[in-house]
Write a protein that holds these residues in place. Structure first.
Motif, PDB file in Angstrom:
ATOM      1  N   MET A 185       0.775  -1.101   0.036  1.00  0.00           N
ATOM      2  CA  MET A 185       0.098   0.130   0.055  1.00  0.00           C
ATOM      3  C   MET A 185       0.878   1.207   0.076  1.00  0.00           C
ATOM      4  SD  MET A 185      -2.996   1.006   2.764  1.00  0.00           S
ATOM      5  CE  MET A 185      -3.894   2.835   2.542  1.00  0.00           C
ATOM      6  N   LEU A 186       2.015   1.194   0.638  1.00  0.00           N
ATOM      7  CA  LEU A 186       2.530   2.691   1.020  1.00  0.00           C
ATOM      8  C   LEU A 186       3.464   2.555  -0.335  1.00  0.00           C
ATOM      9  CD1 LEU A 186       3.987   2.481   4.566  1.00  0.00           C
ATOM     10  CD2 LEU A 186       1.630   3.512   3.682  1.00  0.00           C
ATOM     11  N   SER A 187       4.065   1.433  -1.008  1.00  0.00           N
ATOM     12  CA  SER A 187       4.969   1.696  -2.124  1.00  0.00           C
ATOM     13  C   SER A 187       4.010   2.022  -3.416  1.00  0.00           C
ATOM     14  CB  SER A 187       5.358   0.297  -2.447  1.00  0.00           C
ATOM     15  OG  SER A 187       6.439   0.015  -1.506  1.00  0.00           O
ATOM     16  N   THR A 188       2.797   1.381  -3.560  1.00  0.00           N
ATOM     17  CA  THR A 188       2.037   1.875  -4.603  1.00  0.00           C
ATOM     18  C   THR A 188       1.639   3.526  -4.355  1.00  0.00           C
ATOM     19  OG1 THR A 188      -0.076   1.228  -3.540  1.00  0.00           O
ATOM     20  CG2 THR A 188       1.134  -0.093  -5.358  1.00  0.00           C
ATOM     21  N   CYS A 189       1.193   3.721  -3.359  1.00  0.00           N
ATOM     22  CA  CYS A 189       0.922   5.119  -2.722  1.00  0.00           C
ATOM     23  C   CYS A 189       1.976   6.159  -3.177  1.00  0.00           C
ATOM     24  CB  CYS A 189       0.610   5.173  -1.140  1.00  0.00           C
ATOM     25  SG  CYS A 189       0.501   7.095  -0.718  1.00  0.00           S
ATOM     26  N   PHE A 190       3.446   5.840  -2.947  1.00  0.00           N
ATOM     27  CA  PHE A 190       4.520   6.515  -3.249  1.00  0.00           C
ATOM     28  C   PHE A 190       4.332   6.873  -4.845  1.00  0.00           C
ATOM     29  CE2 PHE A 190       8.834   7.815  -4.238  1.00  0.00           C
ATOM     30  CZ  PHE A 190       9.257   8.723  -3.324  1.00  0.00           C
ATOM     31  N   LEU A 191       4.191   5.888  -5.379  1.00  0.00           N
ATOM     32  CA  LEU A 191       4.328   5.696  -7.071  1.00  0.00           C
ATOM     33  C   LEU A 191       3.161   6.763  -7.592  1.00  0.00           C
ATOM     34  CD1 LEU A 191       4.982   1.976  -7.985  1.00  0.00           C
ATOM     35  CD2 LEU A 191       6.366   3.901  -8.439  1.00  0.00           C
ATOM     36  N   TYR A 192       1.962   6.582  -7.372  1.00  0.00           N
ATOM     37  CA  TYR A 192       0.997   7.463  -7.535  1.00  0.00           C
ATOM     38  C   TYR A 192       1.266   8.711  -7.202  1.00  0.00           C
ATOM     39  CZ  TYR A 192      -1.818   3.102  -7.841  1.00  0.00           C
ATOM     40  OH  TYR A 192      -2.424   1.838  -8.075  1.00  0.00           O
ATOM     41  N   THR A 193       1.733   9.104  -6.086  1.00  0.00           N
ATOM     42  CA  THR A 193       2.040  10.299  -5.750  1.00  0.00           C
ATOM     43  C   THR A 193       3.170  11.071  -6.457  1.00  0.00           C
ATOM     44  OG1 THR A 193       1.642   9.881  -3.227  1.00  0.00           O
ATOM     45  CG2 THR A 193       2.723  11.968  -3.901  1.00  0.00           C
ATOM     46  N   ILE A 194       3.917  10.246  -6.593  1.00  0.00           N
ATOM     47  CA  ILE A 194       5.165  11.095  -7.541  1.00  0.00           C
ATOM     48  C   ILE A 194       4.632  11.430  -9.116  1.00  0.00           C
ATOM     49  CG2 ILE A 194       6.367   8.867  -8.276  1.00  0.00           C
ATOM     50  CD1 ILE A 194       8.019  12.083  -6.879  1.00  0.00           C
ATOM     51  N   ILE A 195       3.772  10.517  -9.509  1.00  0.00           N
ATOM     52  CA  ILE A 195       3.282  10.593 -10.862  1.00  0.00           C
ATOM     53  C   ILE A 195       2.278  11.847 -11.010  1.00  0.00           C
ATOM     54  CG2 ILE A 195       1.919   9.614 -12.816  1.00  0.00           C
ATOM     55  CD1 ILE A 195       3.134   6.810 -12.037  1.00  0.00           C
ATOM     56  N   LEU A 196       1.552  12.024  -9.992  1.00  0.00           N
ATOM     57  CA  LEU A 196       0.766  13.123  -9.740  1.00  0.00           C
ATOM     58  C   LEU A 196       1.638  14.446  -9.937  1.00  0.00           C
ATOM     59  CD1 LEU A 196      -1.996  14.540  -9.434  1.00  0.00           C
ATOM     60  CD2 LEU A 196      -1.736  14.069  -6.997  1.00  0.00           C
ATOM     61  N   GLU A 197       2.721  14.433  -8.924  1.00  0.00           N
ATOM     62  CA  GLU A 197       3.427  15.720  -8.691  1.00  0.00           C
ATOM     63  C   GLU A 197       4.245  15.945  -9.974  1.00  0.00           C
ATOM     64  OE1 GLU A 197       3.810  17.530  -6.175  1.00  0.00           O
ATOM     65  OE2 GLU A 197       2.348  16.837  -4.988  1.00  0.00           O
ATOM     66  N   TRP A 198       4.802  15.177 -10.494  1.00  0.00           N
ATOM     67  CA  TRP A 198       5.534  15.165 -11.823  1.00  0.00           C
ATOM     68  C   TRP A 198       4.411  15.928 -12.865  1.00  0.00           C
ATOM     69  CZ3 TRP A 198       8.082   9.803 -12.569  1.00  0.00           C
ATOM     70  CH2 TRP A 198       9.243   9.886 -11.678  1.00  0.00           C
ATOM     71  N   THR A 199       3.213  15.688 -12.980  1.00  0.00           N
ATOM     72  CA  THR A 199       2.385  16.182 -14.014  1.00  0.00           C
ATOM     73  C   THR A 199       1.768  17.435 -13.507  1.00  0.00           C
ATOM     74  OG1 THR A 199       1.523  13.699 -14.114  1.00  0.00           O
ATOM     75  CG2 THR A 199       0.081  15.637 -14.719  1.00  0.00           C
ATOM     76  N   GLY A 200       1.240  17.446 -12.275  1.00  0.00           N
ATOM     77  CA  GLY A 200       0.815  18.850 -11.743  1.00  0.00           C
ATOM     78  C   GLY A 200       1.871  19.991 -11.775  1.00  0.00           C
ATOM     79  N   THR A 201       3.294  19.636 -11.539  1.00  0.00           N
ATOM     80  CA  THR A 201       4.355  20.908 -11.305  1.00  0.00           C
ATOM     81  C   THR A 201       4.502  20.952 -12.773  1.00  0.00           C
ATOM     82  OG1 THR A 201       5.744  19.043 -10.846  1.00  0.00           O
ATOM     83  CG2 THR A 201       5.074  20.255  -9.184  1.00  0.00           C
TER      84      THR A 201
END
Length: 233
Positions: free
Chosen positions: A157-173
């Protein structure tokens, strides 16, 4: 993997990308985007194994975090609104994605590989960001995220959470919806945009939600604790 889950992930990726592209100033525009995000979350969450109270708790906790981290501390700022109205239900969506991922038999069977990929990949990314972008803040955050993943009972759960978050952050920024402060207020450390270890924020959100739902809202059974009992969580 369940067909429902595959559709959930694909639809969420497409929805969030379009949402970030059409993000605009104005209360009416923000109300529309916030409502659409909430409806999208509801449409998929009602068929998910993730309990609604966990998602609601995630929204409440994350929204409080937005006020503290963005408006209070000034770690990051949004382009079109103080806190865009799609952000609170968006937090619930990302919590549901991570929690639902941890329920998938296929991902569970490959949890060790996924976790090692995140640990190794995250470390390399944090080191590169430190060297190239002087991302001292992101590197410290990654060390914290890595420690939390290592000690967790639910590393998937924490690993997939990190993956989803970094993809979102790359896109949003990259699109310019939000921007992280280059120099962290009060700490005097440099940060990349986004910081390499930004996933720690969603990891902490997961942990807080599970702690609240298992300790303060014990009416129904929730997922197993995310930490070993020796951690006292």
């Amino acid at each position: 993997m369940e067909k429902r889950f595959v559709v959930f992930v694909a639809a969420s990726a497409a929805f969030m990308f379009v949402l970030l592209r059409v993000d605009r100033d104005g209360v009416s525009q923000q109300l529309i985007l916030g409502t659409l995000t909430a409806l999208f979350l509801w449409a998929f969450a009602r068929h998910s194994d993730v309990e609604p109270r966990q998602i609601i708790t995630a929204i409440v906790v994350a929204t409080c975090g937005e006020f503290v981290l963005s408006l209070g501390w000034g770690l990051y700022s949004y382009k079109h609104f103080l806190i865009p109205l799609y952000v609170p239900p968006g937090h619930g969506l990302f919590y549901a994605l991570a929690a639902d991922s941890s329920h998938q038999p296929f991902l569970r069977r490959h949890s060790v590989v996924i976790t090692r990929f995140v640990m190794i990949g995250g470390t390399l990314y944090a080191l590169l960001s430190l060297v190239i972008a002087r991302d001292a803040w992101g590197f410290l955050w990654w060390l914290g995220a890595l420690a939390l993943i290592v000690r967790s009972k639910n590393q998937l759960m924490l690993s997939t959470c990190f993956l989803y978050t970094i993809i979102l952050e790359w896109t949003g920024t990259a699109i310019g919806n939000w921007q992280w402060a280059a120099d962290v207020p009060f700490v005097r450390l440099h940060s990349a945009n986004p910081p390499a270890g930004v996933g720690i924020l969603y990891i902490l959100l997961d942990l807080i939600v599970m702690a609240v739902c298992t300790s303060l809202l014990p009416a129904r059974t929730v997922d197993a604790p995310l930490f070993d009992e020796t951690m006292g969580t």
